[in-house]
Write an enzyme that holds these catalytic residues in place. Structure first.
Site, PDB file in Angstrom:
ATOM      1  N   HIS A  47     -31.765  61.752 -18.353  1.00 60.30           N
ATOM      2  CA  HIS A  47     -32.438  60.982 -17.308  1.00 60.30           C
ATOM      3  C   HIS A  47     -32.397  61.767 -16.003  1.00 60.30           C
ATOM      4  CE1 HIS A  47     -28.852  58.661 -15.227  1.00 60.30           C
ATOM      5  NE2 HIS A  47     -28.551  59.916 -15.442  1.00 60.30           N
TER       6      HIS A  47
ATOM      7  N   CYS B 199     -28.298  64.164  -8.922  1.00 56.39           N
ATOM      8  CA  CYS B 199     -28.845  63.233  -9.912  1.00 56.39           C
ATOM      9  C   CYS B 199     -30.373  63.224  -9.918  1.00 56.39           C
ATOM     10  CB  CYS B 199     -28.323  61.816  -9.671  1.00 56.39           C
ATOM     11  SG  CYS B 199     -26.553  61.658 -10.006  1.00 56.39           S
TER      12      CYS B 199
ATOM     13  N   HIS C  51     -30.991  65.733 -16.231  1.00 61.33           N
ATOM     14  CA  HIS C  51     -29.674  66.010 -16.809  1.00 61.33           C
ATOM     15  C   HIS C  51     -29.401  64.958 -17.882  1.00 61.33           C
ATOM     16  CE1 HIS C  51     -28.978  63.019 -13.641  1.00 61.33           C
ATOM     17  NE2 HIS C  51     -27.845  62.677 -14.256  1.00 61.33           N
TER      18      HIS C  51
ATOM     19  N   HIS D  49     -26.289  62.484 -20.281  1.00 63.81           N
ATOM     20  CA  HIS D  49     -24.962  61.873 -20.377  1.00 63.81           C
ATOM     21  C   HIS D  49     -24.720  61.423 -21.806  1.00 63.81           C
ATOM     22  CE1 HIS D  49     -24.242  61.601 -16.044  1.00 63.81           C
ATOM     23  NE2 HIS D  49     -25.447  61.074 -15.883  1.00 63.81           N
TER      24      HIS D  49
ATOM     25  N   HIS E  98     -30.798  59.795 -28.044  1.00 59.29           N
ATOM     26  CA  HIS E  98     -31.589  61.023 -28.084  1.00 59.29           C
ATOM     27  C   HIS E  98     -32.983  60.814 -27.494  1.00 59.29           C
ATOM     28  CE1 HIS E  98     -28.827  62.621 -31.496  1.00 59.29           C
ATOM     29  NE2 HIS E  98     -28.346  62.895 -30.292  1.00 59.29           N
TER      30      HIS E  98
ATOM     31  N   GLU F  58     -21.588  55.616 -17.273  1.00 63.69           N
ATOM     32  CA  GLU F  58     -22.410  56.817 -17.100  1.00 63.69           C
ATOM     33  C   GLU F  58     -21.592  58.059 -17.434  1.00 63.69           C
ATOM     34  OE1 GLU F  58     -24.474  58.777 -13.255  1.00 63.69           O
ATOM     35  OE2 GLU F  58     -25.240  56.814 -13.847  1.00 63.69           O
TER      36      GLU F  58
END
Length: 370
Positions: free
Chosen positions: A139, A150, A154, A156, A193, A232
């Site tokens: 995201h 952010c 990137h 998580h 994914h 997160e």
């Protein structure tokens, strides 16, 4: 101690069980075992412990005396006619702590049967059932200032905890974990994914927005839903209960201390140390543009002077700290932290896993794993 302080303790035990009331094809119907974690929270009266500051240690000793009766045992033999569900183990522990150990003010007794599931039973027999899930996704946050990390694409390893509350009413099982698994399965398919920004409703996928997105869809199929928690990272995340947002930021501290009120013969009177786990909880309205309540980076930056005063320092030298027990320190952190973070309304401080104190400025919020 302040009436807004809860003392906590936890204890592991290794046990086997067979939950025969479940269908024969259910994985927990047959004989199996767990590394259980028992957790308790208590609002203790001021003079209960041997001396001020000994509450956490004394509470842990009493919990260990109870779980010792279950350790390396077949729980069915201990509970007798009661099915050894997480709910009934929590009830058995609650009864033992009150009748045999004389622990007052028990607010919550929890059984964590794996790292990813558990039941927290309150004094009204309300069962808080939770189950943890994971998905791997990418995201970015489109509305952050230029240069904010952010804003870059990137990813998580997200974690989600689905919380459900139900009046157990003495029943053996409130909500089966397998039922939660069935409900979660299509959401895992949608999120795992994937690029979250491309999913309808997640164009600005902050932790808070993801939690609210999940709430709107889960509540329809799980009426007992009470909170959605989104991790997160392993040290920060957001909670949403349909109307209120909360976030938390977790960190560790390596500090030295001694307890001023401990008698000379008690080891707690000597200089010793802990690797503390400190969890800050903040409550605030959602910023409709940014999609968050408070930026996790801002929480870290504003709290940093307090962190530096605690980490790798002798706590007994802190100005304004009456004593170095977990409750006094948690209340000190809450008072100091609110000067730069007015949204701060709860501080969890654990000397060891699950053993410490919770300083409450307002609402307690959801129970999170320790």
């Amino acid at each position: 101690m302040s009436p807004h302080t809860l003392f906590t303790a936890s204890c592991n035990f290794e046990s086997a069980r067979q939950v025969g009331l479940l269908p024969s094809g259910h994985k927990a119907h047959g004989l199996h075992g767990h590394s259980f974690l028992a957790k308790i929270r208590a609002d203790l009266p001021a003079a209960w412990a041997p001396f001020p500051g000994a509450e956490v240690h004394a509470l842990g000793e009493r919990l260990a005396a109870c779980t010792g009766q279950l350790d390396y045992r077949l729980i069915n033999e201990v509970l007798g006619s009661q099915a050894p569900t997480d709910e009934n183990i929590a009830r058995w522990l609650r009864d033992q702590l009150v009748s045999q150990q004389g622990v007052p003010g028990l607010e919550q007794v929890g059984i964590q049967s794996t790292a990813d599931q558990g039941v927290d039973l309150d004094r009204h027999d309300q069962a808080h059932v939770w189950r943890r899930y994971r998905f791997q996704s990418a995201h970015k946050l489109p509305n952050v200032p230029i240069g904010h990390k952010c804003g870059r694409l990137h990813g998580h390893g997200f974690e989600v905890i689905v919380h459900a509350n139900q009046d157990a009413g003495g029943r053996d099982i409130s909500i089966d974990y397998d039922h939660l698994d069935e409900i979660w399965a299509p959401f895992h398919y949608q999120l795992n994914h994937k690029y979250l920004n491309a999913i309808e409703g997640l164009s600005n996928p902050t932790s808070e927005v993801i939690a609210a997105w999940l709430w709107d869809r889960l509540k329809v199929v799980l009426p007992e839903l009470s909170w959605v928690t989104v991790y997160e990272t392993g040290s920060c995340g957001a909670n949403f209960n349909g109307s209120a947002y909360r976030i938390w930021k977790e960190m560790t501290l390596d500090s030295a201390l001694f307890l001023r009120h401990a008698p000379d013969s008690d080891p707690l009177s000597h200089i010793h140390g802990h690797t503390y786990t400190l969890r800050l909880h903040l409550s605030a309205p959602l910023d409709e543009v940014m999609g968050w309540t408070v930026d996790f980076g801002d929480v870290k930056d504003r709290f940093n002077p307090i962190f530096k005063a605690l980490d790798h320092h002798p706590l007994h030298e802190l100005p304004g700290l009456d004593d170095c027990d977990a409750a006094s320190l948690a209340q000190w952190v809450l008072a100091q932290g609110r000067r730069s973070l007015p949204q701060l309304d709860r501080v969890d401080l654990y000397e060891t896993r699950g053993c410490g104190a919770i300083a409450l400025g307002d609402q307690e919020g959801p129970a999170l794993p320790v």
